[in-house]
Design a protein around this motif. Structure first.
Motif, PDB file in Angstrom:
ATOM      1  N   GLY A  13     -29.825 -82.191  -9.028  1.00  0.00           N
ATOM      2  CA  GLY A  13     -31.023 -81.759  -9.741  1.00  0.00           C
ATOM      3  C   GLY A  13     -30.675 -80.510 -10.202  1.00  0.00           C
ATOM      4  N   VAL A  14     -31.682 -79.595 -10.206  1.00  0.00           N
ATOM      5  CA  VAL A  14     -31.644 -78.364 -11.105  1.00  0.00           C
ATOM      6  C   VAL A  14     -32.082 -77.310 -10.150  1.00  0.00           C
ATOM      7  CG1 VAL A  14     -31.345 -79.397 -13.360  1.00  0.00           C
ATOM      8  CG2 VAL A  14     -33.485 -78.750 -12.460  1.00  0.00           C
ATOM      9  N   GLY A  15     -31.800 -75.975 -10.624  1.00  0.00           N
ATOM     10  CA  GLY A  15     -32.336 -74.981  -9.935  1.00  0.00           C
ATOM     11  C   GLY A  15     -33.501 -74.419 -10.734  1.00  0.00           C
ATOM     12  N   PRO A  16     -34.259 -73.176 -10.384  1.00  0.00           N
ATOM     13  CA  PRO A  16     -35.478 -72.557 -11.185  1.00  0.00           C
ATOM     14  C   PRO A  16     -35.081 -72.629 -12.439  1.00  0.00           C
ATOM     15  CG  PRO A  16     -34.697 -71.256  -8.939  1.00  0.00           C
ATOM     16  CD  PRO A  16     -33.710 -72.499  -9.232  1.00  0.00           C
ATOM     17  N   HIS A  17     -36.290 -72.763 -13.013  1.00  0.00           N
ATOM     18  CA  HIS A  17     -36.202 -72.747 -14.312  1.00  0.00           C
ATOM     19  C   HIS A  17     -36.136 -71.190 -14.988  1.00  0.00           C
ATOM     20  CE1 HIS A  17     -37.448 -73.307 -18.811  1.00  0.00           C
ATOM     21  NE2 HIS A  17     -36.989 -74.541 -18.615  1.00  0.00           N
ATOM     22  N   PRO A  18     -35.265 -70.804 -15.959  1.00  0.00           N
ATOM     23  CA  PRO A  18     -35.448 -69.535 -16.416  1.00  0.00           C
ATOM     24  C   PRO A  18     -36.489 -69.303 -17.290  1.00  0.00           C
ATOM     25  CG  PRO A  18     -33.791 -70.845 -17.893  1.00  0.00           C
ATOM     26  CD  PRO A  18     -34.440 -71.807 -16.661  1.00  0.00           C
ATOM     27  N   ARG A  19     -36.961 -67.997 -17.038  1.00  0.00           N
ATOM     28  CA  ARG A  19     -38.108 -67.567 -17.815  1.00  0.00           C
ATOM     29  C   ARG A  19     -37.790 -67.457 -19.350  1.00  0.00           C
ATOM     30  NH1 ARG A  19     -42.931 -66.835 -14.661  1.00  0.00           N
ATOM     31  NH2 ARG A  19     -42.394 -66.611 -12.511  1.00  0.00           N
ATOM     32  N   PRO A  20     -38.619 -67.377 -20.137  1.00  0.00           N
ATOM     33  CA  PRO A  20     -40.281 -67.742 -20.050  1.00  0.00           C
ATOM     34  C   PRO A  20     -40.321 -68.996 -19.685  1.00  0.00           C
ATOM     35  CG  PRO A  20     -39.782 -67.583 -22.338  1.00  0.00           C
ATOM     36  CD  PRO A  20     -38.462 -66.927 -21.625  1.00  0.00           C
ATOM     37  N   TRP A  21     -41.323 -69.574 -18.823  1.00  0.00           N
ATOM     38  CA  TRP A  21     -41.460 -70.807 -18.623  1.00  0.00           C
ATOM     39  C   TRP A  21     -42.159 -71.683 -19.699  1.00  0.00           C
ATOM     40  CZ3 TRP A  21     -43.796 -70.540 -13.117  1.00  0.00           C
ATOM     41  CH2 TRP A  21     -42.718 -70.265 -12.124  1.00  0.00           C
ATOM     42  N   PRO A  22     -41.871 -73.200 -19.939  1.00  0.00           N
ATOM     43  CA  PRO A  22     -42.758 -73.742 -20.891  1.00  0.00           C
ATOM     44  C   PRO A  22     -43.986 -73.990 -20.428  1.00  0.00           C
ATOM     45  CG  PRO A  22     -41.392 -75.187 -19.450  1.00  0.00           C
ATOM     46  CD  PRO A  22     -40.934 -73.891 -19.198  1.00  0.00           C
ATOM     47  N   ALA A  23     -44.990 -73.964 -21.438  1.00  0.00           N
ATOM     48  CA  ALA A  23     -46.510 -73.979 -21.282  1.00  0.00           C
ATOM     49  C   ALA A  23     -46.840 -75.585 -21.361  1.00  0.00           C
ATOM     50  CB  ALA A  23     -47.221 -73.231 -22.391  1.00  0.00           C
ATOM     51  N   GLY A  24     -47.984 -75.819 -20.712  1.00  0.00           N
ATOM     52  CA  GLY A  24     -48.572 -77.369 -20.774  1.00  0.00           C
ATOM     53  C   GLY A  24     -48.750 -77.843 -19.447  1.00  0.00           C
ATOM     54  N   ASP A  25     -49.693 -78.809 -19.639  1.00  0.00           N
ATOM     55  CA  ASP A  25     -50.082 -79.573 -18.147  1.00  0.00           C
ATOM     56  C   ASP A  25     -49.102 -80.194 -17.637  1.00  0.00           C
ATOM     57  OD1 ASP A  25     -52.524 -78.311 -18.657  1.00  0.00           O
ATOM     58  OD2 ASP A  25     -53.432 -80.194 -19.561  1.00  0.00           O
ATOM     59  N   ARG A  26     -47.735 -80.571 -18.367  1.00  0.00           N
ATOM     60  CA  ARG A  26     -46.960 -81.517 -17.830  1.00  0.00           C
ATOM     61  C   ARG A  26     -46.101 -80.986 -16.650  1.00  0.00           C
ATOM     62  NH1 ARG A  26     -43.004 -83.063 -22.630  1.00  0.00           N
ATOM     63  NH2 ARG A  26     -45.188 -83.865 -23.573  1.00  0.00           N
ATOM     64  N   TRP A  27     -46.013 -79.542 -16.836  1.00  0.00           N
ATOM     65  CA  TRP A  27     -45.066 -78.762 -15.977  1.00  0.00           C
ATOM     66  C   TRP A  27     -45.634 -78.410 -14.529  1.00  0.00           C
ATOM     67  CZ3 TRP A  27     -40.694 -79.234 -18.196  1.00  0.00           C
ATOM     68  CH2 TRP A  27     -40.532 -79.394 -19.797  1.00  0.00           C
ATOM     69  N   ASP A  28     -44.757 -78.676 -13.679  1.00  0.00           N
ATOM     70  CA  ASP A  28     -45.290 -78.305 -12.348  1.00  0.00           C
ATOM     71  C   ASP A  28     -44.656 -76.912 -11.909  1.00  0.00           C
ATOM     72  OD1 ASP A  28     -44.975 -77.929  -9.433  1.00  0.00           O
ATOM     73  OD2 ASP A  28     -45.558 -80.047  -9.195  1.00  0.00           O
ATOM     74  N   PRO A  29     -45.667 -75.902 -11.796  1.00  0.00           N
ATOM     75  CA  PRO A  29     -45.483 -74.507 -11.408  1.00  0.00           C
ATOM     76  C   PRO A  29     -44.130 -74.273 -10.237  1.00  0.00           C
ATOM     77  CG  PRO A  29     -47.536 -74.531 -11.763  1.00  0.00           C
ATOM     78  CD  PRO A  29     -47.235 -76.113 -11.772  1.00  0.00           C
ATOM     79  N   GLU A  30     -44.589 -75.162  -9.239  1.00  0.00           N
ATOM     80  CA  GLU A  30     -43.681 -74.913  -8.046  1.00  0.00           C
ATOM     81  C   GLU A  30     -42.269 -75.372  -8.287  1.00  0.00           C
ATOM     82  OE1 GLU A  30     -44.908 -76.244  -4.069  1.00  0.00           O
ATOM     83  OE2 GLU A  30     -47.058 -75.946  -4.519  1.00  0.00           O
ATOM     84  N   LEU A  31     -42.045 -76.631  -9.116  1.00  0.00           N
ATOM     85  CA  LEU A  31     -40.725 -76.931  -9.617  1.00  0.00           C
ATOM     86  C   LEU A  31     -40.193 -76.110 -10.584  1.00  0.00           C
ATOM     87  CD1 LEU A  31     -41.415 -80.676 -10.383  1.00  0.00           C
ATOM     88  CD2 LEU A  31     -40.232 -79.673  -8.190  1.00  0.00           C
TER      89      LEU A  31
END
Length: 208
Positions: A13-31
């Motif tokens: 898999g992959v590590g934390p997502h770089p900021r800024p995070w993508p917006a929208g309901d599909r994205w999981d904030p914890e992931l």
């Protein structure tokens, strides 16, 4: 929430997502914050499980997979995993409700799985949905899968390792297809047979 899914952090898999995070309901904030170590394809990285299932539901193929489960068959998990890979509409477990999920590698979280207490219940459901039941087993009178055009809408039914399809399943099948074998063994396991049959369906109806 549990996202490890059996994979050690740092190996998949992959590590934390770089900021800024993508917006929208599909994205999981914890992931997004902690990384996504799940066994999913790259397009679904950081998506919620619900969003992944919803997207898969827009693209699922028209075949169903059914497998008889009378003695806790250890192959069922691999059947479910392969059904997910080939994007089957649903997997139907016939017989015992409980089955060994280890081989599924958590793909059952993304694959619709339905239980039927017996073969009669499965075939009644299939008849109501106008879906022919196609047995897969090397039985007398079966037709070669390699030269048979599987229906676009159908249920591919598999028996257990060893005994194969039950007599009840054979009676209700519209036809039974055999898989060509050339060695000394009498049969291949349900997981392998399911993969071959699903690939045959895909060759005809996706790439044909």
């Amino acid at each position: 929430m549990q996202y490890d899914e059996g994979y050690a952090p740092g190996t998949v898999g992959v590590g934390p997502h770089p900021r800024p995070w993508p917006a929208g309901d599909r994205w999981d904030p914890e992931l997004l914050a902690h990384g996504d170590r799940r066994n999913v394809v790259d397009r679904y990285r950081y998506w919620t499980r619900e969003a992944i299932v919803a997207d898969l539901d827009t693209r699922r193929h028209d075949f169903h997979i059914a497998v008889e489960n009378w003695a806790h068959d250890f192959n069922i998990g691999s059947v479910v995993r392969t059904a997910n890979a080939f994007l089957a509409k649903e997997v139907h477990i016939v017989g015992r409700r409980r089955w060994n999920r280890r081989g599924a590698m958590v793909t059952d979280r993304y694959q619709h799985v339905r239980h039927h207490p017996d073969t009669a219940d499965l075939t009644a459901w299939a008849a109501a949905e106008d879906l022919p039941v196609i047995g897969i087993d090397n039985l007398p009178g079966s037709v070669p899968l390699e030269t048979t055009v599987l229906p676009r809408r159908c249920v591919l039914l598999f028996g257990q390792e060893g005994p194969g399809l039950t007599e009840e399943a054979r009676k209700h099948a519209a036809m039974v297809c055999s898989i060509a074998q050339f060695g000394s063994t009498r049969s291949i396991n349900a997981g392998a047979a399911a993969a071959i049959a699903m690939h045959a369906w895909v060759q005809t109806h996706v790439f044909g």
